[in-house]
Design an enzyme around this catalytic site. Structure first.
Site, PDB file in Angstrom:
ATOM      1  N   ASP A  11      -9.183 -38.598   6.812  1.00 22.23           N
ATOM      2  CA  ASP A  11      -8.608 -38.057   8.204  1.00 22.23           C
ATOM      3  C   ASP A  11      -7.370 -39.047   8.565  1.00 22.23           C
ATOM      4  OD1 ASP A  11      -9.142 -36.892  10.793  1.00 22.23           O
ATOM      5  OD2 ASP A  11      -9.150 -38.777  11.592  1.00 22.23           O
ATOM      6  N   SER A  12      -6.573 -38.522   9.370  1.00 20.51           N
ATOM      7  CA  SER A  12      -5.622 -39.364   9.759  1.00 20.51           C
ATOM      8  C   SER A  12      -5.920 -40.808  10.483  1.00 20.51           C
ATOM      9  CB  SER A  12      -4.522 -38.611  10.775  1.00 20.51           C
ATOM     10  OG  SER A  12      -5.464 -38.033  11.729  1.00 20.51           O
ATOM     11  N   CYS A  74     -10.042 -33.461   8.918  1.00 25.79           N
ATOM     12  CA  CYS A  74      -8.824 -33.402   9.842  1.00 25.79           C
ATOM     13  C   CYS A  74      -8.208 -32.180  10.074  1.00 25.79           C
ATOM     14  CB  CYS A  74      -7.846 -34.579   9.375  1.00 25.79           C
ATOM     15  SG  CYS A  74      -6.260 -34.743  10.346  1.00 25.79           S
ATOM     16  N   GLU A 160      -8.482 -43.147  21.045  1.00 30.36           N
ATOM     17  CA  GLU A 160      -8.161 -43.885  19.912  1.00 30.36           C
ATOM     18  C   GLU A 160      -7.719 -45.358  20.741  1.00 30.36           C
ATOM     19  OE1 GLU A 160      -5.837 -43.365  16.715  1.00 30.36           O
ATOM     20  OE2 GLU A 160      -7.697 -42.165  16.195  1.00 30.36           O
ATOM     21  N   CYS A 194     -10.611 -30.452  16.855  1.00 27.59           N
ATOM     22  CA  CYS A 194     -10.058 -31.806  16.652  1.00 27.59           C
ATOM     23  C   CYS A 194     -11.437 -32.537  16.544  1.00 27.59           C
ATOM     24  CB  CYS A 194      -9.192 -32.507  17.565  1.00 27.59           C
ATOM     25  SG  CYS A 194      -8.661 -34.094  17.321  1.00 27.59           S
ATOM     26  N   HIS A 196     -11.704 -35.813  16.679  1.00 26.14           N
ATOM     27  CA  HIS A 196     -11.964 -36.911  17.876  1.00 26.14           C
ATOM     28  C   HIS A 196     -12.624 -36.480  19.265  1.00 26.14           C
ATOM     29  CE1 HIS A 196      -8.651 -38.794  15.847  1.00 26.14           C
ATOM     30  NE2 HIS A 196      -8.842 -39.980  16.414  1.00 26.14           N
TER      31      HIS A 196
END
Length: 275
Positions: A11-12, A74, A160, A194, A196
């Protein structure tokens, strides 16, 4: 030491840990390596060329680490880099039998099971939304479903930076959801495109009508990987099974460890990778 052949999970940043958690829970017997490219995150607003370049570098690193199979956990990398890697890069590598999988197709293959109105909302980064990947894949699987997309560019930075429980976060969560429902009130299913977004799934649900289902990808991708390995015994037999996990980040390892447990659901100890 006996060589291991883990499954790579990429993942990024942190988001892929929500998918990795589901994979590790469902398939705990395998060895795994997780890499978060936090040093170059976020990927969401970067060009196709840049995302491909970064993702390919990380995939090649996984291969050097002995992984015959890499999962791009991702959505942006899956949308902007996966097809090029599969079609143009892998055939010219030293071992073209290695494989790279993404998260978009597995989700598209089952989304029709969730919607009755055949109107589905897709929430994602600008990169994922602008790629049109979900519209294309869902249309291929379910031509009768109408896809309504909504970019949510503020959500990943909020998550984040640990601000997703603030009142300010509620404003931006509601803002994008209201925009989606206003333009497509027929929606009965919303896909979190996504990795996240499961961190704020309760807040998302609280700002949507009760009749709308909210679908996260973790369990879907884990089920799809299990079925893939059942169908491809030649790949499954290459994977080692010692139930080990290694974590790497291209940014500060201590910072990664401090944030990762919120996504993975348990403490994480990572190593820094210079790439």
């Amino acid at each position: 030491m006996q060589a291991t052949h883990p499954i790579g999970v990429f993942d990024s940043g942190y988001g892929g840990l929500t998918v990795f958690k589901s994979i590790a829970d469902k398939l705990p017997q395998y060895d795994y390596i997780y890499l978060g490219d936090n040093g170059r995150a976020p990927y969401g607003n970067r060009s196709f060329e840049t995302v491909h370049e970064y993702t390919l570098e990380c995939v090649e690193w996984f291969f050097k680490m002995g992984c015959p199979l890499v999962v791009l956990a991702c959505n942006t990398a899956s949308a902007k880099a996966l097809r090029t890697i599969q079609q143009q890069d892998l055939p010219h590598m030293e071992d073209p039998s290695k494989r790279v999988l993404g998260v978009i197709r597995p989700t598209a293959e089952v989304i029709g099971n969730y919607t009755k109105t055949r109107h589905v909302g897709v929430l994602g980064t600008k990169g994922t939304i602008n790629s049109g990947s979900y519209e294309i894949e869902i249309s291929n699987q379910f031509p009768d479903i109408e896809v309504h997309q909504q970019a949510c560019p503020i959500w990943v930075p909020l998550i984040e930076n640990g601000e997703h429980n603030s009142e300010g976060a509620d404003f931006f969560i509601k803002k994008y959801l209201d925009e989606l429902i206003t333009k497509a009130p027929q929606i009965d299913t919303v896909l979190l495109a996504c990795t996240h977004y499961p961190i704020i799934i309760d807040k998302i649900k609280s700002h949507l009508p009760e009749n709308i289902k909210v679908v996260a990808q973790g369990d879907i991708v884990a089920d799809s990987l299990e079925h893939y390995l059942q169908r491809h015994s030649e790949m499954e037999s290459r994977l080692t099974k010692n139930s080990t996990m290694q974590f790497f980040t291209t940014d500060d390892a201590n910072d990664f460890n401090a944030h990762a447990s919120a996504f993975f659901g348990r403490p994480v100890q990572s190593n820094h990778l210079a790439i």
